[in-house]
Design a protein around this motif. Structure first.
Motif, short mmCIF file in Angstrom:
data_model
loop_
_atom_site.label_atom_id
_atom_site.label_comp_id
_atom_site.label_asym_id
_atom_site.label_seq_id
_atom_site.Cartn_x
_atom_site.Cartn_y
_atom_site.Cartn_z
N HIS A 199 38.20 49.39 59.93
CA HIS A 199 39.38 49.56 59.09
C HIS A 199 39.33 48.56 57.94
CE1 HIS A 199 41.37 52.13 62.11
NE2 HIS A 199 40.58 51.44 62.92
N LEU A 200 39.29 49.08 56.72
CA LEU A 200 39.28 48.26 55.52
C LEU A 200 40.64 48.37 54.85
CD1 LEU A 200 37.84 46.48 53.43
CD2 LEU A 200 36.97 48.59 52.38
N LEU A 201 41.33 47.24 54.76
CA LEU A 201 42.65 47.19 54.12
C LEU A 201 42.47 46.57 52.74
CD1 LEU A 201 44.67 45.78 57.16
CD2 LEU A 201 44.18 48.16 56.58
N LEU A 202 42.92 47.28 51.72
CA LEU A 202 42.73 46.85 50.34
C LEU A 202 44.06 46.63 49.65
CD1 LEU A 202 39.93 49.42 49.52
CD2 LEU A 202 39.64 46.96 49.80
N PRO A 203 44.14 45.58 48.82
CA PRO A 203 45.38 45.35 48.06
C PRO A 203 45.68 46.54 47.15
CG PRO A 203 43.94 43.43 47.97
CD PRO A 203 43.14 44.54 48.59
N LEU A 204 46.94 46.93 47.10
CA LEU A 204 47.35 48.04 46.25
C LEU A 204 46.99 47.81 44.78
CD1 LEU A 204 50.83 48.82 47.84
CD2 LEU A 204 48.74 50.19 48.02
N SER A 205 47.06 46.57 44.34
CA SER A 205 46.74 46.25 42.94
C SER A 205 45.27 46.53 42.65
CB SER A 205 47.09 44.80 42.62
OG SER A 205 46.37 43.93 43.47
N ARG A 206 44.39 46.24 43.60
CA ARG A 206 42.95 46.50 43.42
C ARG A 206 42.71 48.00 43.33
NH1 ARG A 206 37.62 43.82 43.65
NH2 ARG A 206 38.80 42.10 44.47
N LEU A 207 43.38 48.76 44.18
CA LEU A 207 43.21 50.21 44.16
C LEU A 207 43.77 50.83 42.89
CD1 LEU A 207 43.98 51.16 47.86
CD2 LEU A 207 41.76 51.16 46.70
N ALA A 208 44.92 50.35 42.43
CA ALA A 208 45.54 50.90 41.22
C ALA A 208 44.59 50.79 40.03
CB ALA A 208 46.85 50.19 40.93
N ALA A 209 43.90 49.68 39.91
CA ALA A 209 42.95 49.50 38.81
C ALA A 209 41.75 50.43 38.97
CB ALA A 209 42.49 48.05 38.75
N TRP A 210 41.35 50.72 40.20
CA TRP A 210 40.18 51.54 40.47
C TRP A 210 40.43 53.02 40.22
CZ3 TRP A 210 38.56 53.87 45.57
CH2 TRP A 210 37.25 54.35 45.52
N TYR A 211 41.65 53.47 40.28
CA TYR A 211 41.95 54.88 40.07
C TYR A 211 41.67 55.34 38.64
CZ TYR A 211 44.36 54.66 44.59
OH TYR A 211 44.67 54.49 45.91
N ALA A 212 41.58 54.41 37.71
CA ALA A 212 41.31 54.77 36.31
C ALA A 212 39.98 55.53 36.24
CB ALA A 212 41.26 53.53 35.44
N PRO A 213 39.92 56.58 35.42
CA PRO A 213 38.70 57.41 35.35
C PRO A 213 37.44 56.64 34.99
CG PRO A 213 40.51 58.46 34.18
CD PRO A 213 40.98 57.08 34.56
N ASP A 214 37.54 55.56 34.23
CA ASP A 214 36.35 54.84 33.79
C ASP A 214 35.88 53.78 34.79
OD1 ASP A 214 38.58 53.25 33.29
OD2 ASP A 214 37.62 52.24 31.60
N GLN A 215 36.59 53.62 35.89
CA GLN A 215 36.22 52.62 36.90
C GLN A 215 35.39 53.26 38.00
OE1 GLN A 215 36.93 49.25 36.53
NE2 GLN A 215 37.50 50.06 34.53
N VAL A 216 34.14 52.82 38.16
CA VAL A 216 33.23 53.41 39.14
C VAL A 216 33.47 52.84 40.53
CG1 VAL A 216 30.80 53.63 39.81
CG2 VAL A 216 31.48 53.91 37.42
N GLY A 217 33.61 51.54 40.63
CA GLY A 217 33.78 50.93 41.95
C GLY A 217 33.97 49.44 41.85
#
Length: 123
Positions: free
Chosen positions: A61-79
């Motif tokens: 189980h990998l728990l990730l900060p919501l702020s990290r995920l929010a930035a990653w959802y952008a189309p130009d962010q690969v990973g």
């Protein structure tokens, strides 16, 4: 979701469906059945400051900060990459990436994968 384990690293590759689930519900998961058992991998967004990974019963189980995920959802962010300490002093490297369509035919269904930015380019 595709999972690759190699040494002290775990690579998560999420397709469009996985990304939509993660953004809408805060959770994406993959389950592999092995005989009567199952191996479970789960990514979950949480209101936490730092990422946490834990192994419980039949899963990782990998728990990730919501702020990290929010930035990653952008189309130009690969990973993104995480390096987390282990209790024995070693480190676990985690890569979380969008899954791109393969450039060569692998006889896999990658219809839900993201368009590969290298498609049509000469290497």
């Amino acid at each position: 979701m595709k999972i690759r384990l190699r040494g002290n690293s775990i690579r998560y590759r999420l397709d469009k469906v996985d990304m939509e689930l993660l953004e809408a519900t805060g959770k994406a998961e993959s389950i592999t059945h092995i005989g009567a058992s199952a191996l479970h991998f789960c990514l979950r967004g949480k209101d936490i400051a730092d990422p946490v990974i834990k192994m419980e019963h039949d899963g990782v189980h990998l728990l990730l900060p919501l702020s990290r995920l929010a930035a990653w959802y952008a189309p130009d962010q690969v990973g993104f990459e995480l390096v987390l300490p282990n209790a024995d002093g070693s480190e676990l490297t985690i890569l979380v990436e969008k899954d791109f369509k393969c450039l060569t035919d692998r006889n896999e269904d990658d219809s839900q994968a993201f368009d590969n930015p290298m498609a049509g380019k000469n290497c």
